[in-house]
Design a protein around this motif. Sequence first.
Motif, short mmCIF file in Angstrom:
data_model
loop_
_atom_site.label_atom_id
_atom_site.label_comp_id
_atom_site.label_asym_id
_atom_site.label_seq_id
_atom_site.Cartn_x
_atom_site.Cartn_y
_atom_site.Cartn_z
N MET A 1 0.83 -1.20 0.00
CA MET A 1 0.00 0.00 0.00
C MET A 1 0.87 1.25 0.00
O MET A 1 1.92 1.29 0.61
CB MET A 1 -0.84 0.00 1.26
CG MET A 1 -1.97 0.94 1.17
SD MET A 1 -2.60 1.30 2.78
CE MET A 1 -2.60 -0.29 3.52
N ARG A 2 0.42 2.29 -0.70
CA ARG A 2 1.24 3.47 -0.88
C ARG A 2 0.47 4.71 -0.47
O ARG A 2 -0.67 4.89 -0.85
CB ARG A 2 1.61 3.55 -2.38
CG ARG A 2 2.31 4.80 -2.79
CD ARG A 2 3.80 4.57 -2.87
NE ARG A 2 4.43 5.75 -3.44
CZ ARG A 2 4.87 5.82 -4.67
NH1 ARG A 2 4.76 4.80 -5.48
NH2 ARG A 2 5.44 6.92 -5.11
N TYR A 6 4.92 12.00 0.59
CA TYR A 6 6.27 12.29 0.09
C TYR A 6 6.53 13.74 -0.21
O TYR A 6 7.65 14.14 -0.45
CB TYR A 6 6.62 11.39 -1.09
CG TYR A 6 6.61 10.02 -0.57
CD1 TYR A 6 7.62 9.62 0.30
CD2 TYR A 6 5.54 9.18 -0.80
CE1 TYR A 6 7.57 8.39 0.90
CE2 TYR A 6 5.49 7.95 -0.21
CZ TYR A 6 6.51 7.56 0.65
OH TYR A 6 6.46 6.36 1.25
N VAL A 45 7.49 10.15 7.72
CA VAL A 45 8.21 9.03 8.34
C VAL A 45 8.67 8.10 7.22
O VAL A 45 7.87 7.49 6.53
CB VAL A 45 7.30 8.26 9.32
CG1 VAL A 45 8.10 7.18 10.03
CG2 VAL A 45 6.68 9.22 10.33
N ARG A 46 9.98 8.02 7.00
CA ARG A 46 10.48 7.28 5.86
C ARG A 46 10.96 5.89 6.20
O ARG A 46 11.05 5.03 5.35
CB ARG A 46 11.64 8.05 5.20
CG ARG A 46 11.26 9.44 4.77
CD ARG A 46 10.15 9.44 3.73
NE ARG A 46 10.60 9.04 2.42
CZ ARG A 46 10.92 9.87 1.44
NH1 ARG A 46 10.83 11.17 1.63
NH2 ARG A 46 11.31 9.41 0.27
N LYS A 47 11.33 5.67 7.45
CA LYS A 47 11.91 4.38 7.79
C LYS A 47 11.78 4.17 9.29
O LYS A 47 11.79 5.13 10.05
CB LYS A 47 13.39 4.40 7.41
CG LYS A 47 14.07 3.05 7.45
CD LYS A 47 15.50 3.15 6.91
CE LYS A 47 16.21 1.83 7.02
NZ LYS A 47 17.61 1.93 6.58
N CYS A 48 11.65 2.92 9.67
CA CYS A 48 11.66 2.59 11.08
C CYS A 48 12.52 1.36 11.25
O CYS A 48 12.37 0.38 10.52
CB CYS A 48 10.23 2.34 11.55
SG CYS A 48 10.18 1.65 13.20
N THR A 49 13.45 1.42 12.18
CA THR A 49 14.37 0.30 12.37
C THR A 49 14.29 -0.17 13.81
O THR A 49 14.30 0.65 14.73
CB THR A 49 15.82 0.77 12.08
OG1 THR A 49 15.84 1.34 10.77
CG2 THR A 49 16.79 -0.39 12.13
N VAL A 50 14.19 -1.47 13.98
CA VAL A 50 14.19 -2.05 15.32
C VAL A 50 15.47 -2.85 15.49
O VAL A 50 15.80 -3.68 14.63
CB VAL A 50 12.99 -2.99 15.53
CG1 VAL A 50 12.94 -3.46 16.98
CG2 VAL A 50 11.69 -2.30 15.14
N THR B 49 13.22 -3.84 9.87
CA THR B 49 13.19 -2.55 9.19
C THR B 49 11.82 -2.36 8.54
O THR B 49 11.31 -3.27 7.91
CB THR B 49 14.27 -2.52 8.09
OG1 THR B 49 15.52 -2.84 8.70
CG2 THR B 49 14.37 -1.16 7.45
N VAL B 50 11.26 -1.18 8.75
CA VAL B 50 9.99 -0.86 8.10
C VAL B 50 10.26 0.24 7.09
O VAL B 50 10.88 1.26 7.43
CB VAL B 50 8.94 -0.36 9.12
CG1 VAL B 50 7.60 -0.17 8.44
CG2 VAL B 50 8.83 -1.31 10.29
N ILE B 51 9.83 0.02 5.86
CA ILE B 51 10.06 1.02 4.82
C ILE B 51 8.80 1.24 4.00
O ILE B 51 7.84 0.48 4.08
CB ILE B 51 11.20 0.58 3.87
CG1 ILE B 51 11.00 -0.89 3.51
CG2 ILE B 51 12.56 0.82 4.48
CD1 ILE B 51 11.82 -1.34 2.36
N ALA B 52 8.84 2.29 3.20
CA ALA B 52 7.69 2.65 2.37
C ALA B 52 7.72 1.86 1.06
O ALA B 52 8.72 1.27 0.69
CB ALA B 52 7.73 4.14 2.08
N HIS B 57 13.85 2.70 -1.81
CA HIS B 57 13.90 2.32 -0.40
C HIS B 57 13.92 0.80 -0.26
O HIS B 57 14.65 0.24 0.56
CB HIS B 57 12.69 2.86 0.37
CG HIS B 57 12.62 4.35 0.40
ND1 HIS B 57 11.98 5.04 1.39
CD2 HIS B 57 13.11 5.30 -0.42
CE1 HIS B 57 12.07 6.33 1.16
NE2 HIS B 57 12.75 6.51 0.06
#
Lengths: 426, 426
Positions: A1-2, A6, A45-50, B49-52, B57
């Motif tokens: 999903m998009r 941006y 929010v472009r990225k989330c890292t755990v 990692t969560v990305i768009a 990306h």
Amino acid sequence: MRLDSYFYPMQVEIISIGDELLIGQTINTNASWLGSELSLGGVSVRKCTVIADVKDHITAAIDSAMKSFPLVIMTGGLGPTKDDITKDVLCSYFDTELVENEQVLERIKDYFEKRGRPMLESNNLQASLPEKCTVLFNNYGTASGMWFEKNGSILVSLPGVPYEMKGIFLEEVFPRLKERFSLNGIYHITVMTQGIGESFLAEKIGAWEDKIRAEGFGLAYLPSPGSVRLRLSSDQGERNKDKIQAYMEELVALIPSYAYSIGEVSLSEVVGGLLRKQKLTVGTVESCTGGKLSGEIISVPGSSDYFLGGLVTYSNDMKSSLVDVPVEILNEQGAVSKEVVKLMAENGRSKLNTDICISVSGISGPEGGSDDKPVGTVWIGISTSEVCDAYHFTFGGNRERNIQISVLTALNLLRCKLLGVEIENK
Amino acid sequence: MRLDSYFYPMQVEIISIGDELLIGQTINTNASWLGSELSLGGVSVRKCTVIADVKDHITAAIDSAMKSFPLVIMTGGLGPTKDDITKDVLCSYFDTELVENEQVLERIKDYFEKRGRPMLESNNLQASLPEKCTVLFNNYGTASGMWFEKNGSILVSLPGVPYEMKGIFLEEVFPRLKERFSLNGIYHITVMTQGIGESFLAEKIGAWEDKIRAEGFGLAYLPSPGSVRLRLSSDQGERNKDKIQAYMEELVALIPSYAYSIGEVSLSEVVGGLLRKQKLTVGTVESCTGGKLSGEIISVPGSSDYFLGGLVTYSNDMKSSLVDVPVEILNEQGAVSKEVVKLMAENGRSKLNTDICISVSGISGPEGGSDDKPVGTVWIGISTSEVCDAYHFTFGGNRERNIQISVLTALNLLRCKLLGVEIENK
């Protein structure tokens, strides 16, 4: 999903630290909350890292994020125990040292005093903070937040305890971001739909979607079992509010049997509102949903105003004994049939003495399906003082989904009946 | 928090694709579920990692993960709409092309046929898959999983819809990983409890806990509303299986009215198993839970063997008309009282013609509480051929929690009755 965030000028990466997140023991609700706050506030929010509480991993994640984004928000790893090593890592990365912060020490002492609890040596250490950072005071606990800058990028480190993190973010972080980057919030509005899949929906509203996209609005399809939320967004804040509202009303008018509300409301709330407004009472007669339909109706506070009661006729005997479905009809047509749900609704309405009665009978699975009536076959009946109708569906998912979708579908049929909206059904 | 999964030989990065995750509209439960399954299976989850849904990306995230870890599991971005671009990105990265897969096309056609729904052109495209991958069949939807290998690392791409992702992972991915890497999982065993809080539990089982910790086992308390799971773990694989089993039986014997199973089983499954074994049938008469108790009972496949039906007597009138509670008693004692739940259970049992009947009446809130009977006050009745008892509780949470805990409590009381375990209740 998009989605269409941006065009936001400001971009962020969120880093969450903690093994409990990686092994699925804790769900990363901090990242969701921050993601929501930041994107509604106009930050993309472009990225989330755990990552784990391991020095090399934290350093690598910080370095990569600081090189890619102007803003990095990190949560976790600031507790008083030895396995929380974030502060040391930050000192190395920003080339600074821990120094005791008098103000923070006073606040921590005060925190324990107020709670009448002894202060441990490890709590003392929480007043030691990197010399080069701006300290972000924590009004909810003992771990301070930190704000660093390096090579034009900002790094904010917050504790992982959700209410402490939220408090510092709202009080100390977001106001600074807003001022510094003149953030211009995003305006969002959601239309809720039930009974139509993503791709069919896209076909039906294609022309409308093209129009609003051409005007610079974003549209996201957010599906969940049995329903799809449509979210329109604008980067012009509330400036286009009226225009958007008008577009949303256009959208609802395009798909009246599917769109059940403008704004994030549950179907049971919408149906409850209509029943209350029309001063009508409702009852249920359930087979395959086994009480989950009435359970959903009563999840709304105050539902006793319009919901009186229900019958769960799970066995065939109950269909005969509680709502007088003749044994011959059960034998001839089967319990999952038009005739049976109509009798369940009709007789249920008189037994329960309600204005309306909804009935559901279906094959949830995994057992009980046949070529003729596969798993997922569901009949829903609605009886009012004027008419008794039945509707046929084939959902075909697994047991849990079939039950869940049956409940939502029954509520949406009731909504359509109450509004006089024509129901699209074979 | 720091755990001890670092001795696992096999390491993985999870990549989740989807803007809805970044902006917090959807919580990343897929990553939690995968994290839990993988770490229980003996794979160390090192990064998530969560990305768009943006080509660059996705490519960057894949490249970085493939260079760092022997295994990469990716979810999302495989839907039929245009914004899902993962397949194209994978083709570029693995230098291959999309080709139509006959077998998958047949499965998709079959999927729509079975549901009596038309197939769209976009669904056709879901049969086009990268030539170089091993296709992982999806028995729950139309988006296939894919397995790639490059330079000694494996990349698995799965759809984002949770039950499709879980199905493919359990059926197609994990068995391959287990075989290929001879995974030697951590041995875990869980005891499920209901009706006792974390700290009270810790007090009750303190001595037992000290003993097992001294033997090198780990113990985790995993609370959720109304219940606490106790998870014992051993890094010795199944070697200590018998010993652990014996310890768990000791634990259950310490708290028989709270511990309802060894192993992750729901209360409704446990109760269902007991009813089936004892050849007993059950019915329900619900007020405040509004059908959620019967809904929980029928969530177990095959529950029609022992659950016959129920009555939802939400209004006072229904309590009189459906289960003959005298109006005077309702007026004198109130609907939330010992007398009323006993009558509901007793009369419900004869109306429904079941061996056992459980009844619930309470004040879920937010309205309806008084000094005498505050929000959260709940009475539960159980009638069998021998006895009719009633139990009183004060939960006091919010509406949703009160309903949920009432359902679990009723099921646990029924379990205790069926087993002849003494119930600790004022």
